[in-house]
Write a protein that holds these residues in place. Structure first.
Motif, PDB file in Angstrom:
ATOM      1  N   THR A 179       0.877  -1.164   0.001  1.00 13.80           N
ATOM      2  CA  THR A 179      -0.091  -0.175  -0.081  1.00 13.80           C
ATOM      3  C   THR A 179       0.911   1.066  -0.128  1.00 13.80           C
ATOM      4  OG1 THR A 179      -1.746  -1.078   1.261  1.00 13.80           O
ATOM      5  CG2 THR A 179      -1.856   1.215   1.008  1.00 13.80           C
ATOM      6  N   PHE A 180       0.673   2.135  -0.978  1.00 13.34           N
ATOM      7  CA  PHE A 180       1.436   3.296  -1.027  1.00 13.34           C
ATOM      8  C   PHE A 180       0.706   4.587  -1.594  1.00 13.34           C
ATOM      9  CE2 PHE A 180       1.339   1.485  -5.238  1.00 13.34           C
ATOM     10  CZ  PHE A 180       1.367   2.381  -6.172  1.00 13.34           C
ATOM     11  N   MET A 181       1.224   5.612  -1.458  1.00 11.52           N
ATOM     12  CA  MET A 181       0.564   7.039  -1.640  1.00 11.52           C
ATOM     13  C   MET A 181       1.465   7.829  -2.747  1.00 11.52           C
ATOM     14  SD  MET A 181      -0.231  10.342   0.853  1.00 11.52           S
ATOM     15  CE  MET A 181      -1.566   9.659   1.625  1.00 11.52           C
ATOM     16  N   LEU A 182       0.860   8.103  -3.553  1.00 13.09           N
ATOM     17  CA  LEU A 182       1.389   9.213  -4.477  1.00 13.09           C
ATOM     18  C   LEU A 182       1.057  10.569  -4.036  1.00 13.09           C
ATOM     19  CD1 LEU A 182       0.882   7.656  -8.238  1.00 13.09           C
ATOM     20  CD2 LEU A 182       2.827   7.146  -6.414  1.00 13.09           C
ATOM     21  N   ARG A 183       1.925  11.352  -3.511  1.00 11.82           N
ATOM     22  CA  ARG A 183       1.713  12.700  -3.107  1.00 11.82           C
ATOM     23  C   ARG A 183       2.385  13.615  -4.226  1.00 11.82           C
ATOM     24  NH1 ARG A 183       2.067  13.772   2.981  1.00 11.82           N
ATOM     25  NH2 ARG A 183      -0.129  13.419   2.836  1.00 11.82           N
ATOM     26  N   PHE A 184       1.686  14.232  -5.059  1.00 14.39           N
ATOM     27  CA  PHE A 184       1.849  15.213  -5.699  1.00 14.39           C
ATOM     28  C   PHE A 184       2.479  16.582  -5.079  1.00 14.39           C
ATOM     29  CE2 PHE A 184      -0.073  12.170  -8.528  1.00 14.39           C
ATOM     30  CZ  PHE A 184       0.641  12.273  -9.579  1.00 14.39           C
ATOM     31  N   ILE A 185       3.693  17.026  -5.426  1.00 15.31           N
ATOM     32  CA  ILE A 185       4.195  18.170  -4.848  1.00 15.31           C
ATOM     33  C   ILE A 185       3.958  19.585  -5.918  1.00 15.31           C
ATOM     34  CG2 ILE A 185       6.796  19.267  -4.437  1.00 15.31           C
ATOM     35  CD1 ILE A 185       7.752  16.530  -4.043  1.00 15.31           C
ATOM     36  N   THR A 186       3.987  19.006  -7.177  1.00 19.04           N
ATOM     37  CA  THR A 186       3.208  20.075  -8.249  1.00 19.04           C
ATOM     38  C   THR A 186       2.185  19.630  -8.869  1.00 19.04           C
ATOM     39  OG1 THR A 186       4.884  19.230  -9.740  1.00 19.04           O
ATOM     40  CG2 THR A 186       5.630  21.049  -8.385  1.00 19.04           C
ATOM     41  N   PRO A 187       1.176  20.289  -9.467  1.00 20.72           N
ATOM     42  CA  PRO A 187      -0.059  19.948 -10.275  1.00 20.72           C
ATOM     43  C   PRO A 187       0.658  19.031 -11.179  1.00 20.72           C
ATOM     44  CG  PRO A 187      -0.193  22.202  -9.462  1.00 20.72           C
ATOM     45  CD  PRO A 187       1.517  21.826  -9.255  1.00 20.72           C
ATOM     46  N   PHE A 188      -0.355  18.174 -12.147  1.00 18.27           N
ATOM     47  CA  PHE A 188       0.098  17.455 -12.922  1.00 18.27           C
ATOM     48  C   PHE A 188      -1.072  17.424 -13.755  1.00 18.27           C
ATOM     49  CE2 PHE A 188      -2.549  14.793 -10.080  1.00 18.27           C
ATOM     50  CZ  PHE A 188      -2.994  14.037 -10.744  1.00 18.27           C
ATOM     51  N   ARG A 189      -0.834  17.287 -15.343  1.00 12.44           N
ATOM     52  CA  ARG A 189      -1.766  17.387 -16.256  1.00 12.44           C
ATOM     53  C   ARG A 189      -1.689  15.914 -17.396  1.00 12.44           C
ATOM     54  NH1 ARG A 189      -5.830  20.292 -19.211  1.00 12.44           N
ATOM     55  NH2 ARG A 189      -5.515  20.186 -21.440  1.00 12.44           N
ATOM     56  N   LEU A 190      -2.490  15.229 -17.282  1.00 15.15           N
ATOM     57  CA  LEU A 190      -2.314  13.992 -17.979  1.00 15.15           C
ATOM     58  C   LEU A 190      -3.395  14.095 -19.125  1.00 15.15           C
ATOM     59  CD1 LEU A 190      -1.831  11.066 -15.264  1.00 15.15           C
ATOM     60  CD2 LEU A 190      -0.085  12.563 -16.540  1.00 15.15           C
ATOM     61  N   VAL A 191      -2.923  13.970 -20.641  1.00 15.48           N
ATOM     62  CA  VAL A 191      -3.934  13.864 -21.651  1.00 15.48           C
ATOM     63  C   VAL A 191      -4.053  12.502 -22.411  1.00 15.48           C
ATOM     64  CG1 VAL A 191      -4.436  15.373 -23.606  1.00 15.48           C
ATOM     65  CG2 VAL A 191      -3.782  16.606 -21.617  1.00 15.48           C
ATOM     66  N   LYS A 192      -4.918  11.926 -22.581  1.00 16.29           N
ATOM     67  CA  LYS A 192      -5.170  11.030 -23.627  1.00 16.29           C
ATOM     68  C   LYS A 192      -6.264  11.369 -24.622  1.00 16.29           C
ATOM     69  CE  LYS A 192      -5.611   5.943 -23.509  1.00 16.29           C
ATOM     70  NZ  LYS A 192      -6.120   4.794 -22.364  1.00 16.29           N
ATOM     71  N   GLY A 193      -5.687  10.971 -25.749  1.00 14.66           N
ATOM     72  CA  GLY A 193      -6.705  11.441 -26.963  1.00 14.66           C
ATOM     73  C   GLY A 193      -7.372  13.024 -27.081  1.00 14.66           C
ATOM     74  N   GLY A 194      -6.547  13.659 -26.661  1.00 15.80           N
ATOM     75  CA  GLY A 194      -7.189  15.181 -26.597  1.00 15.80           C
ATOM     76  C   GLY A 194      -7.691  15.556 -25.384  1.00 15.80           C
ATOM     77  N   ASP A 195      -8.270  14.668 -24.522  1.00 20.69           N
ATOM     78  CA  ASP A 195      -8.771  14.860 -23.222  1.00 20.69           C
ATOM     79  C   ASP A 195      -8.004  14.694 -22.007  1.00 20.69           C
ATOM     80  OD1 ASP A 195     -11.369  15.081 -24.879  1.00 20.69           O
ATOM     81  OD2 ASP A 195     -11.298  12.772 -24.713  1.00 20.69           O
ATOM     82  N   LEU A 196      -8.517  15.468 -20.769  1.00 16.91           N
ATOM     83  CA  LEU A 196      -7.673  15.397 -19.731  1.00 16.91           C
ATOM     84  C   LEU A 196      -8.094  14.211 -18.883  1.00 16.91           C
ATOM     85  CD1 LEU A 196      -6.225  16.843 -17.363  1.00 16.91           C
ATOM     86  CD2 LEU A 196      -8.309  17.871 -16.616  1.00 16.91           C
ATOM     87  N   VAL A 197      -6.965  13.330 -18.430  1.00 21.87           N
ATOM     88  CA  VAL A 197      -7.219  12.051 -17.952  1.00 21.87           C
ATOM     89  C   VAL A 197      -7.876  12.690 -16.449  1.00 21.87           C
ATOM     90  CG1 VAL A 197      -6.419   9.995 -16.804  1.00 21.87           C
ATOM     91  CG2 VAL A 197      -5.893  10.856 -19.048  1.00 21.87           C
ATOM     92  N   LYS A 198      -8.783  12.187 -15.903  1.00 20.15           N
ATOM     93  CA  LYS A 198      -9.431  12.376 -14.471  1.00 20.15           C
ATOM     94  C   LYS A 198      -9.637  10.961 -13.814  1.00 20.15           C
ATOM     95  CE  LYS A 198     -11.680  16.874 -15.262  1.00 20.15           C
ATOM     96  NZ  LYS A 198     -12.819  17.636 -14.721  1.00 20.15           N
ATOM     97  N   ASN A 199      -9.864   9.845 -14.622  1.00 21.13           N
ATOM     98  CA  ASN A 199      -9.739   8.647 -14.009  1.00 21.13           C
ATOM     99  C   ASN A 199      -8.377   8.352 -13.245  1.00 21.13           C
ATOM    100  OD1 ASN A 199      -9.958   5.933 -13.031  1.00 21.13           O
ATOM    101  ND2 ASN A 199     -11.298   5.406 -14.814  1.00 21.13           N
ATOM    102  N   MET A 200      -8.358   8.252 -11.906  1.00 21.87           N
ATOM    103  CA  MET A 200      -7.113   7.850 -11.407  1.00 21.87           C
ATOM    104  C   MET A 200      -6.802   6.633 -11.019  1.00 21.87           C
ATOM    105  SD  MET A 200      -5.343  10.960 -11.127  1.00 21.87           S
ATOM    106  CE  MET A 200      -6.056  11.278 -12.583  1.00 21.87           C
ATOM    107  N   ASP A 201      -7.432   5.563 -11.695  1.00 14.09           N
ATOM    108  CA  ASP A 201      -7.101   4.144 -11.446  1.00 14.09           C
ATOM    109  C   ASP A 201      -5.678   4.068 -12.071  1.00 14.09           C
ATOM    110  OD1 ASP A 201      -9.348   3.239 -10.433  1.00 14.09           O
ATOM    111  OD2 ASP A 201     -10.606   3.112 -12.358  1.00 14.09           O
TER     112      ASP A 201
END
Length: 302
Positions: A179-201
């Protein structure tokens, strides 16, 4: 195998200065400008320069693919990342200090001294917004291995030292809890097919890590030590257990864009094929404008 060096620069303001809230882009631009002025012989026309792979500015900022992964395309993943100052403070007074880091990957570390020279020159010429630009002094530069908590001095008060502090593949192989955590120090933007990825699976965001790891390792280190297909299959078994994510808006080239920030908790069996890209991207970041400092996270075992 040696894969990267992480440099931390400790600077002190000599004059009052104003910086933007997010400082990675302005630091990146200033270092690039001074690398170009000091070492470029083609006035920044890198794509038509036969020395692009031997020039510190061309190789770090403008390098195309070497053809190992794609044919020689421009805009390829760059061999460096800025880790900006942690503070969002914008106004600095004389005597105040600021710290930032920069990672060089693989064979780009041969430009270590040129990078240091550009940071010193950035301080001499000044850094800041158009409204208030101020000079800084580089007090100390260190080379760090954050996995081993090891640090050595490269530069201090005008004196240069030799440093052999590297980050190695074995540092990415350390065992971690299920079990682990990803703690984002700076904001991130993931884009797939031109769309923002919001599903964090995990299976949704791990391919971005794996792609970054594969590109940098093959282009700048010269090898890839994970089974890509197996890693993707195993990522399906890592489950999202909790998320605390918020939206952050930025304006980029007069366009409003949404970034994400916060914490993500996952659990599952973390094999070596997952651990290496996962831990590596603490160095390389993930998502859009990662070389500017966005998409920087740390992995915390729970």
């Amino acid at each position: 195998m040696r894969i990267a060096k992480l440099y931390t620069f400790e600077m002190q303001f000599l004059e009052r200065t104003r910086l933007p809230r997010w400082k990675g882009n302005i630091i990146r631009g200033a270092i690039g400008m001074h690398l170009m002025r000091k070492f470029c012989i083609s006035d920044g026309n890198c794509l038509n320069c036969n020395l692009i792979f031997r020039c510190p500015y061309g190789y770090l900022y403008r390098t195309p693919s070497k053809g190992l992964i794609l044919r020689k395309v421009s805009g390829f993943t760059k061999p460096y990342v800025i880790k900006p100052p942690a503070t969002e403070k914008t106004d600095f007074s004389e005597g105040e200090k600021m710290e930032f880091s920069l990672v060089l990957f693989g064979d780009s570390t041969r430009f270590e001294k040129q990078l240091l020279s550009a940071v010193v020159e950035m301080g001499r010429k000044g850094l800041g917004t158009k409204e208030k630009m101020g000079r800084l002094e580089l007090k100390r530069a260190c080379v760090e291995n954050p996995f081993l908590k090891k640090r050595s001095i490269l530069y201090e008060n005008g004196d240069l030292y030799e440093s052999d502090t590297w980050i190695n593949t074995r540092d990415l192989s350390r065992r971690m809890g299920n079990t682990f955590m990803l703690r984002f120090i700076t904001p991130f933007r993931l884009v797939k097919g031109g769309d923002l990825v919001k599903n964090m699976d995990f299976y949704n965001i791990f391919p971005f890590m794996l792609r970054k790891y594969s590109a940098i390792m093959q282009q700048y280190v010269g090898t890839l030590d994970v089974d890509v297909r197996r890693a993707l299959e195993e990522s399906l078994k890592v489950k999202l257990r909790g998320e605390r994510i918020r939206e952050v808006k930025f304006k980029y080239k007069n366009e409003d864009q949404i970034f994400l920030s916060g914490d993500l908790v996952y659990s599952g069996k973390i094999s070596l094929h997952i651990r290496r890209p996962l831990l590596f991207c603490q160095l390389s970041h993930i998502g859009k404008r990662s070389s500017f400092g966005f998409g920087w996270y740390e992995v915390l075992s729970i």
